[in-house]
Scaffold this motif. Sequence first.
Motif, mmCIF file in Angstrom:
data_model
loop_
_atom_site.group_PDB
_atom_site.id
_atom_site.type_symbol
_atom_site.label_atom_id
_atom_site.label_comp_id
_atom_site.label_asym_id
_atom_site.label_seq_id
_atom_site.Cartn_x
_atom_site.Cartn_y
_atom_site.Cartn_z
ATOM 1 N N ALA A 9 0.857 -1.193 0.000
ATOM 2 C CA ALA A 9 0.000 0.000 0.000
ATOM 3 C C ALA A 9 0.892 1.241 0.000
ATOM 4 O O ALA A 9 1.063 1.907 1.020
ATOM 5 N N PRO A 10 1.505 1.551 -1.158
ATOM 6 C CA PRO A 10 2.434 2.681 -1.211
ATOM 7 C C PRO A 10 1.712 4.022 -1.169
ATOM 8 O O PRO A 10 0.538 4.136 -1.530
ATOM 9 N N ALA A 11 2.436 5.040 -0.737
ATOM 10 C CA ALA A 11 1.882 6.395 -0.701
ATOM 11 C C ALA A 11 3.002 7.385 -0.954
ATOM 12 O O ALA A 11 4.131 7.208 -0.477
ATOM 13 N N ILE A 12 2.701 8.423 -1.726
ATOM 14 C CA ILE A 12 3.649 9.500 -1.968
ATOM 15 C C ILE A 12 2.880 10.807 -2.095
ATOM 16 O O ILE A 12 1.781 10.838 -2.659
ATOM 17 N N ALA A 13 3.447 11.864 -1.549
ATOM 18 C CA ALA A 13 2.792 13.181 -1.585
ATOM 19 C C ALA A 13 3.855 14.253 -1.643
ATOM 20 O O ALA A 13 4.950 14.107 -1.088
ATOM 21 N N VAL A 14 3.536 15.351 -2.330
ATOM 22 C CA VAL A 14 4.455 16.487 -2.391
ATOM 23 C C VAL A 14 4.259 17.341 -1.144
ATOM 24 O O VAL A 14 3.134 17.648 -0.762
ATOM 25 N N GLU A 15 5.358 17.695 -0.487
ATOM 26 C CA GLU A 15 5.295 18.491 0.733
ATOM 27 C C GLU A 15 5.674 19.947 0.484
ATOM 28 O O GLU A 15 5.151 20.857 1.116
ATOM 29 N N GLU A 16 6.592 20.171 -0.450
ATOM 30 C CA GLU A 16 7.035 21.532 -0.757
ATOM 31 C C GLU A 16 7.379 21.609 -2.231
ATOM 32 O O GLU A 16 8.031 20.711 -2.770
ATOM 33 N N HIS A 17 6.947 22.679 -2.889
ATOM 34 C CA HIS A 17 7.174 22.808 -4.328
ATOM 35 C C HIS A 17 7.547 24.251 -4.644
ATOM 36 O O HIS A 17 6.705 25.142 -4.651
ATOM 37 N N LEU A 18 8.829 24.468 -4.900
ATOM 38 C CA LEU A 18 9.348 25.773 -5.267
ATOM 39 C C LEU A 18 9.975 25.682 -6.656
ATOM 40 O O LEU A 18 10.202 24.583 -7.168
ATOM 41 N N PRO A 19 10.267 26.802 -7.284
ATOM 42 C CA PRO A 19 10.841 26.736 -8.641
ATOM 43 C C PRO A 19 12.147 25.947 -8.720
ATOM 44 O O PRO A 19 12.444 25.349 -9.749
ATOM 45 N N ASN A 20 12.952 25.942 -7.655
ATOM 46 C CA ASN A 20 14.244 25.259 -7.702
ATOM 47 C C ASN A 20 14.382 24.168 -6.640
ATOM 48 O O ASN A 20 15.484 23.680 -6.393
ATOM 49 N N TYR A 21 13.274 23.787 -6.016
ATOM 50 C CA TYR A 21 13.332 22.770 -4.965
ATOM 51 C C TYR A 21 11.964 22.111 -4.816
ATOM 52 O O TYR A 21 10.943 22.792 -4.703
ATOM 53 N N ILE A 22 11.958 20.756 -4.816
ATOM 54 C CA ILE A 22 10.720 19.998 -4.638
ATOM 55 C C ILE A 22 10.981 18.899 -3.613
ATOM 56 O O ILE A 22 12.011 18.212 -3.676
ATOM 57 N N LYS A 23 10.038 18.719 -2.688
ATOM 58 C CA LYS A 23 10.198 17.724 -1.635
ATOM 59 C C LYS A 23 8.966 16.831 -1.598
ATOM 60 O O LYS A 23 7.833 17.310 -1.585
ATOM 61 N N TYR A 24 9.212 15.506 -1.553
ATOM 62 C CA TYR A 24 8.141 14.518 -1.485
ATOM 63 C C TYR A 24 8.329 13.645 -0.238
ATOM 64 O O TYR A 24 9.460 13.416 0.208
ATOM 65 N N ILE A 25 7.222 13.140 0.276
ATOM 66 C CA ILE A 25 7.221 12.170 1.375
ATOM 67 C C ILE A 25 6.727 10.844 0.819
ATOM 68 O O ILE A 25 5.651 10.776 0.212
ATOM 69 N N PHE A 26 7.503 9.773 1.046
ATOM 70 C CA PHE A 26 7.199 8.462 0.461
ATOM 71 C C PHE A 26 7.130 7.415 1.562
ATOM 72 O O PHE A 26 7.913 7.443 2.521
ATOM 73 N N ASP A 27 6.213 6.461 1.389
ATOM 74 C CA ASP A 27 6.125 5.352 2.346
ATOM 75 C C ASP A 27 5.578 4.119 1.628
ATOM 76 O O ASP A 27 4.548 4.187 0.943
ATOM 77 N N SER A 28 6.288 2.991 1.799
ATOM 78 C CA SER A 28 5.836 1.751 1.170
ATOM 79 C C SER A 28 6.543 0.569 1.825
ATOM 80 O O SER A 28 7.665 0.692 2.325
ATOM 81 N N ASP A 29 5.886 -0.591 1.769
ATOM 82 C CA ASP A 29 6.466 -1.814 2.306
ATOM 83 C C ASP A 29 7.395 -2.497 1.311
ATOM 84 O O ASP A 29 8.062 -3.472 1.662
ATOM 85 N N SER A 30 7.426 -2.003 0.083
ATOM 86 C CA SER A 30 8.255 -2.632 -0.947
ATOM 87 C C SER A 30 8.849 -1.565 -1.863
ATOM 88 O O SER A 30 8.465 -0.391 -1.810
ATOM 89 N N ASP A 31 9.790 -1.979 -2.702
ATOM 90 C CA ASP A 31 10.362 -1.066 -3.687
ATOM 91 C C ASP A 31 9.274 -0.645 -4.670
ATOM 92 O O ASP A 31 8.436 -1.461 -5.074
ATOM 93 N N GLU A 32 9.323 0.613 -5.077
ATOM 94 C CA GLU A 32 8.284 1.133 -5.972
ATOM 95 C C GLU A 32 8.909 1.946 -7.104
ATOM 96 O O GLU A 32 9.966 2.568 -6.932
ATOM 97 N N ALA A 33 8.219 1.938 -8.250
ATOM 98 C CA ALA A 33 8.592 2.791 -9.382
ATOM 99 C C ALA A 33 7.710 4.036 -9.344
ATOM 100 O O ALA A 33 6.495 3.938 -9.533
ATOM 101 N N VAL A 34 8.314 5.169 -9.086
ATOM 102 C CA VAL A 34 7.574 6.417 -8.919
ATOM 103 C C VAL A 34 7.791 7.296 -10.150
ATOM 104 O O VAL A 34 8.932 7.455 -10.618
ATOM 105 N N ILE A 35 6.713 7.855 -10.663
ATOM 106 C CA ILE A 35 6.778 8.806 -11.766
ATOM 107 C C ILE A 35 6.410 10.183 -11.220
ATOM 108 O O ILE A 35 5.391 10.343 -10.544
ATOM 109 N N PHE A 36 7.252 11.162 -11.509
ATOM 110 C CA PHE A 36 7.036 12.528 -11.045
ATOM 111 C C PHE A 36 6.587 13.397 -12.216
ATOM 112 O O PHE A 36 7.195 13.365 -13.291
ATOM 113 N N SER A 37 5.539 14.171 -12.002
ATOM 114 C CA SER A 37 5.012 15.032 -13.060
ATOM 115 C C SER A 37 5.836 16.312 -13.157
ATOM 116 O O SER A 37 5.342 17.421 -12.933
#
Length: 355
Positions: free
Chosen positions: A248-276
């Motif tokens: 049951a993976p989860a990912i969310a953006v926490e901060e989004h600036l023109p030169n810096y982006i931060k995401y929070i990720f949590d999962s029980d297994s390895d995941e392939a994440v695509i970022f827009s």
Amino acid sequence: VGVIGRLVIVDLWSVDKRFVNNEKDRGRYIQWEEKENNIAAFSADQADMDIMESEIELNPQVADAVNQAAEEYKQEARQGTKRKVSPDAINDAKFGALRFNSNYRVLPLSGAFQDFRTAYFHKSVGGYHGAKLKRIQELYDFHLGSEIAALQSALQNDPTVESINSRLRNSDMINMLNTKYIIYNPQAPPLANTESLGSAWIVDNLIEVENADEEIVQLGEIDVVNEAVVDKRFSDQVEGFSPSPGSAPAIAVEEHLPNYIKYIFDSDSDEAVIFSEMFYDAGWQAYLDGEPVDHFRANYVLRGMIVPAGSHTIEFKFEPRTIQISSVISTGASVIILLLMLYGIFKTYKRTRNK
């Protein structure tokens, strides 16, 4: 020199007088419009205001930031020389706070890639520049342009909720670009795209292709919700990946600036994440829990990463090596020039003292 100087003055003067003048009427300088009317480049339309209201309702943090920005501007205006507080200027402050405290994109259907007005208020899918970014232009030519045309046709010929939602479900390019709102009429409420994939999502299958030609063709044939296309040049990063059922993976953006982006990720297994976000490895560096890591290009223009199991912080920082190198060279050159100046002053002083 005198002749060329006169020609330059005559040439520039005739043009400059169209934009700058010192003519007076009854002691006052003549202007083409009142100062209150040219504070903002654009006035917000109904669709823009509806988008802001929608984001305020969805996120209390956005509401606080927008209200605070408006109050701060009003206080600054009252403390200054402005007697009138321009509504457009207040909206500029509000939309500035909205952009920095939210992460969505807006698609204007009328000339998405000839429109620069939308980007004044929102993060825009399109925009205009004389020098087109090649991959974005190719994405538009191959897939995105036809999706926009199909959506326009649905709005014109069969504008029912069912037909429009059906069209949006089949608009993979629009959805993978985090298109949350679609403006079809500036004076009407925008379409809220519930099919948007958001800032980042997790896919089950990575499809490797031989080159960019196969990548963009294959992109039109996959299910972007669950699949992603990857060029084989990035095979070392995706080799051996296989999804784990039941996680049951989860990912969310926490901060989004023109030169810096931060995401929070949590999962029980390895995941392939695509970022827009647009892939540009010459400037953007990825970090996992503060450590530099590789990321790959997915779906022709976006970013992808294999994230290991566990709770992690993912960051993207814009750190182009060209700027770092030029900064070192500039600093070194400045130090050398300063030392040469000090040496020259010392030699002059020594010569003068000896005389």
